[in-house]
Scaffold this active site. Structure first.
Site, PDB file in Angstrom:
ATOM      1  N   HIS A 327       0.811  -1.217   0.000  1.00  0.00           N
ATOM      2  CA  HIS A 327       0.000   0.000   0.000  1.00  0.00           C
ATOM      3  C   HIS A 327       0.849   1.274   0.000  1.00  0.00           C
ATOM      4  O   HIS A 327       0.363   2.357  -0.325  1.00  0.00           O
ATOM      5  CB  HIS A 327      -0.903  -0.008   1.240  1.00  0.00           C
ATOM      6  N   LEU A 414     -30.296   9.748  -4.011  1.00  0.00           N
ATOM      7  CA  LEU A 414     -29.432   9.459  -2.878  1.00  0.00           C
ATOM      8  C   LEU A 414     -28.087   8.964  -3.387  1.00  0.00           C
ATOM      9  O   LEU A 414     -28.034   8.103  -4.272  1.00  0.00           O
ATOM     10  CB  LEU A 414     -30.059   8.395  -1.979  1.00  0.00           C
ATOM     11  N   HIS A 415     -27.007   9.496  -2.832  1.00  0.00           N
ATOM     12  CA  HIS A 415     -25.674   9.074  -3.274  1.00  0.00           C
ATOM     13  C   HIS A 415     -25.447   7.627  -2.831  1.00  0.00           C
ATOM     14  O   HIS A 415     -25.587   7.303  -1.639  1.00  0.00           O
ATOM     15  CB  HIS A 415     -24.611   9.976  -2.675  1.00  0.00           C
ATOM     16  N   TYR A 439     -13.689   5.369   9.711  1.00  0.00           N
ATOM     17  CA  TYR A 439     -12.819   6.003   8.707  1.00  0.00           C
ATOM     18  C   TYR A 439     -13.360   5.669   7.327  1.00  0.00           C
ATOM     19  O   TYR A 439     -13.617   4.498   7.024  1.00  0.00           O
ATOM     20  CB  TYR A 439     -11.395   5.475   8.845  1.00  0.00           C
ATOM     21  N   THR A 441     -12.293   6.587   3.207  1.00  0.00           N
ATOM     22  CA  THR A 441     -11.295   7.228   2.353  1.00  0.00           C
ATOM     23  C   THR A 441     -11.926   8.327   1.507  1.00  0.00           C
ATOM     24  O   THR A 441     -12.940   8.108   0.846  1.00  0.00           O
ATOM     25  CB  THR A 441     -10.657   6.190   1.424  1.00  0.00           C
ATOM     26  N   THR A 452      -4.938  10.801  -0.013  1.00  0.00           N
ATOM     27  CA  THR A 452      -6.218  10.635   0.670  1.00  0.00           C
ATOM     28  C   THR A 452      -6.346  11.569   1.869  1.00  0.00           C
ATOM     29  O   THR A 452      -5.363  12.078   2.387  1.00  0.00           O
ATOM     30  CB  THR A 452      -6.401   9.188   1.181  1.00  0.00           C
TER      31      THR A 452
END
Length: 632
Positions: A327, A414-415, A439, A441, A452
């Site tokens: 990552h 609606l998203h 959390y 992103t 991010t």
């Protein structure tokens, strides 16, 4: 992204890098205001008042001074966060990174032209390698379209880190080696590393300046496969990459001292385009359940994954594929992009190669033979055992939610991502009887080398909605209104985070400024509410939208006894009346749960029943409501 991949363009992939705006430093007052809002769901009235005083003292005292220092830093850097974030989030971390930091995911090809089939591993492998190499060539030639939001270009720097990139362990801090060059910049490595049964091979992906064709790649893979299955397994040096970082750094130095040729071999792996992992095992997967393949790409045989490599392309014996990626150099959207590109090419060609079957004269793959002794063999054995032990502490499930998908939520204005995030908040609230610090992103690629920002979905608006959903006396209208308020708050916060106005990275910058100045850690960061609300990476819910395509992935939770929830949301691909039960209508969901030592008393199987049962559509008076149904 799907449209951008399909269209041709004269723009060069990296041409806008120099014109991208610098990452801004948010307003201190605004950041602290947003921070206070984020801790409120987790505080009693008395605790909140105390934190208010701490924040006020911080703003009028050391916080203001640190903010000015941060502004000075930002004047001399186009991205004031970049080096700090890379170090703090990745390179300084000492825990084993292959399991705790890497992300992984399956290839979606099995849903169409490549269903699981024993004996198809090598032939399919040659084709998927070829498509990956074509993607590499497009990047080298800067022909990969620039990602944009509307007409605004996004930062593409992370795509430079996909190929020929590797993390190298250090005793106190790791480093990243990147050998990739565009054609305009000069020569770039062009060899592939292949790991099979604890052995390592390399071969060139070019012959006479042209990419190897699938028949030529098949010849190379067949040679490696047959050699490894006719001879004893290798020592599995790759397993050392799963170790705690300082132990791996020490083992690597010992390897190099043992024989200088070991360094040459390590550098050949580091500079290779990517690692191709030949697995002996099969990976079970169906359109309804990705659980096992997600588990094996994340926690599979450590002797055939180079955990520090930016890209491990994994091939299973039943012709199913996946990836495991470090990552540190890039975020998951890079892997989503290449995985989608390859999937589209396989669909276009119906999973076959129809070109020439001619195989040019080329060198056979070269084996990299490491000199090892009893100490190294003992270290490898220990690394394998430890990795498998830690992997056993994870439970990974990835069921398909087939009641609806993106189209239906968008029809209700609606998203889709916000819909899933609020569903997660309600699921956690139902299971645990309290809000869950979360959390999500948010991308900041509008800015130079942006990566991010943290978005915190557990807002007071979301909590009030969850409470209303649990209150039998709450009316449908009241629930609808609170839901819409929670949606509006979430959408506003996500927009602000993406535009450089989040607060988590700002607070991190202030903390690191204090450390660099040799100052004590400010009280704001030692306040119990800071960590209880998720500060310092203590989020019990770690979530991210992987996208709206077939591609999905998984990462372990941030904390023990936490949830890692990584999801993609797909269109409702069937008309209202169709009965095709195997078609994916909604999102696949992968949940990684650290199950050891849970003291809260909940039983993991409950989690499996929550997501399919959490939402039910009801349209009344033109408004959408969510209704909690009874669980199993």
């Amino acid at each position: 992204m799907e449209n951008q991949l399909a269209k041709s363009t004269e723009e060069r992939t990296f041409q806008y890098q120099d014109s991208l705006p610098s990452l801004p430093v948010p307003s201190l007052e605004e950041s602290l205001k947003k921070y206070l809002e984020s801790v409120e769901p987790f505080a009693s009235e008395e605790e909140y008042k105390k934190t208010e005083e701490i924040v006020k003292k911080f703003k009028n005292g050391i916080g203001g001074k640190l903010h000015q220092k941060l502004l000075e830093r930002a004047k001399g850097k186009r991205n004031w966060l970049e080096d700090w974030w890379l170090n703090v989030a990745y390179l300084d971390v000492r825990m084993p990174s292959q399991l705790n930091v890497n992300f992984a995911g399956p290839s979606a090809h099995f849903e169409h032209y490549w269903p699981p089939k024993e004996g198809a591993q090598l032939e399919r492998g040659s084709i998927i390698l070829w498509h990956n190499l074509n993607y590499w060539q497009l990047l080298r030639q800067e022909k990969m379209p620039v990602h944009k939001v509307g007409s605004t270009p996004l930062d593409m720097n992370q795509f430079r880190m996909l190929f020929s990139t590797c993390k190298v362990p250090g005793v106190t801090r790791d480093s990243i080696m990147n050998y990739f060059r565009t054609e305009g910049e000069g020569r770039s490595p062009s060899h592939i590393s292949v790991l099979c049964r604890g052995r390592v091979f390399v071969f060139e992906a070019l012959c006479e300046g042209c990419l190897l064709t699938p028949p030529e790649l098949l010849r190379q893979l067949t040679y490696i496969y047959e050699k490894c299955h006719q001879e004893p397994p290798g020592p599995g040096v790759a397993a050392l990459t799963t170790e705690e970082r300082t132990r791996w750094a020490n083992a690597r130095e010992y390897l190099i001292r043992l024989d200088p040729e070991n360094l040459t071999s390590l550098e050949r792996i580091q500079s290779s385009l990517f690692v191709y992992s030949l697995e002996d095992s099969s990976a079970h997967v169906t359109p309804e359940d990705y659980s096992q393949i997600l588990a094996v790409v994340l926690t599979g045989d450590p002797a055939v994954r180079w955990g520090d490599k930016s890209y491990n392309l994994i091939s299973f014996s039943n012709g199913v594929f996946g990836c495991n990626c470090d990552h540190a150099p890039f975020d998951a959207m890079v892997m989503v992009n290449i995985a989608h590109y390859v999937d589209e090419r396989i669909i276009e060609t119906e999973g076959r190669w129809t070109g020439s079957e001619k195989v040019r004269d080329m060198p056979l793959p070269e084996e990299l033979v490491f000199a090892v002794d009893e100490k190294i063999l003992s270290d490898i054995k220990q690394a394998k055992a430890q990795f498998l032990q830690e992997a056993s502490d994870l439970q990974i499930v990835a069921p398909a939610f087939t009641s609806f998908g993106k189209k239906l939520t968008k029809q209700q204005s609606l998203h889709p991502d916000t819909f899933i995030q609020l569903a997660l908040q309600l699921a956690y609230y139902r299971l645990h009887g309290r809000p869950g610090c979360c959390y999500e992103t948010a991308m900041t690629r509008y800015f130079y080398h942006g990566r991010t920002e943290t978005m915190r979905p557990c807002t007071m608006e979301a909590v009030r909605w969850c409470q209303a959903m649990q209150d039998p006396s709450a009316s449908l209208f009241e629930r609808q209104q609170k839901m819409l308020q929670a949606f509006a708050k979430h959408n506003k916060m996500m927009k602000e985070c993406s535009s450089g106005k989040g607060f988590d990275r700002h607070l991190l910058g202030l903390l690191l400024t204090a450390k660099e100045e040799g100052l004590p850690v400010p009280e704001l960061f030692t306040d119990p509410l800071f960590s209880r609300s998720g500060g310092g990476g203590n989020f019990v819910l770690s979530t991210s939208l992987v996208g709206y395509l077939r591609i999905q992935g998984v990462v372990v939770p941030m904390v023990r006894n936490g949830y890692g929830f990584f999801y993609h949301i797909r269109d409702d691909r069937c008309c209202q009346q169709q009965q095709c039960s195997r078609t994916i209508l909604g999102s696949h969901v992968s949940v990684a749960v650290s199950a050891g030592g849970c003291a809260s008393g909940w039983c993991f199987p409950i989690v499996l029943s929550v997501f399919p049962l959490i939402c039910k559509y009801k349209v009344r008076c033109g408004l959408l409501s969510l209704e909690v149904l009874s669980g199993d």
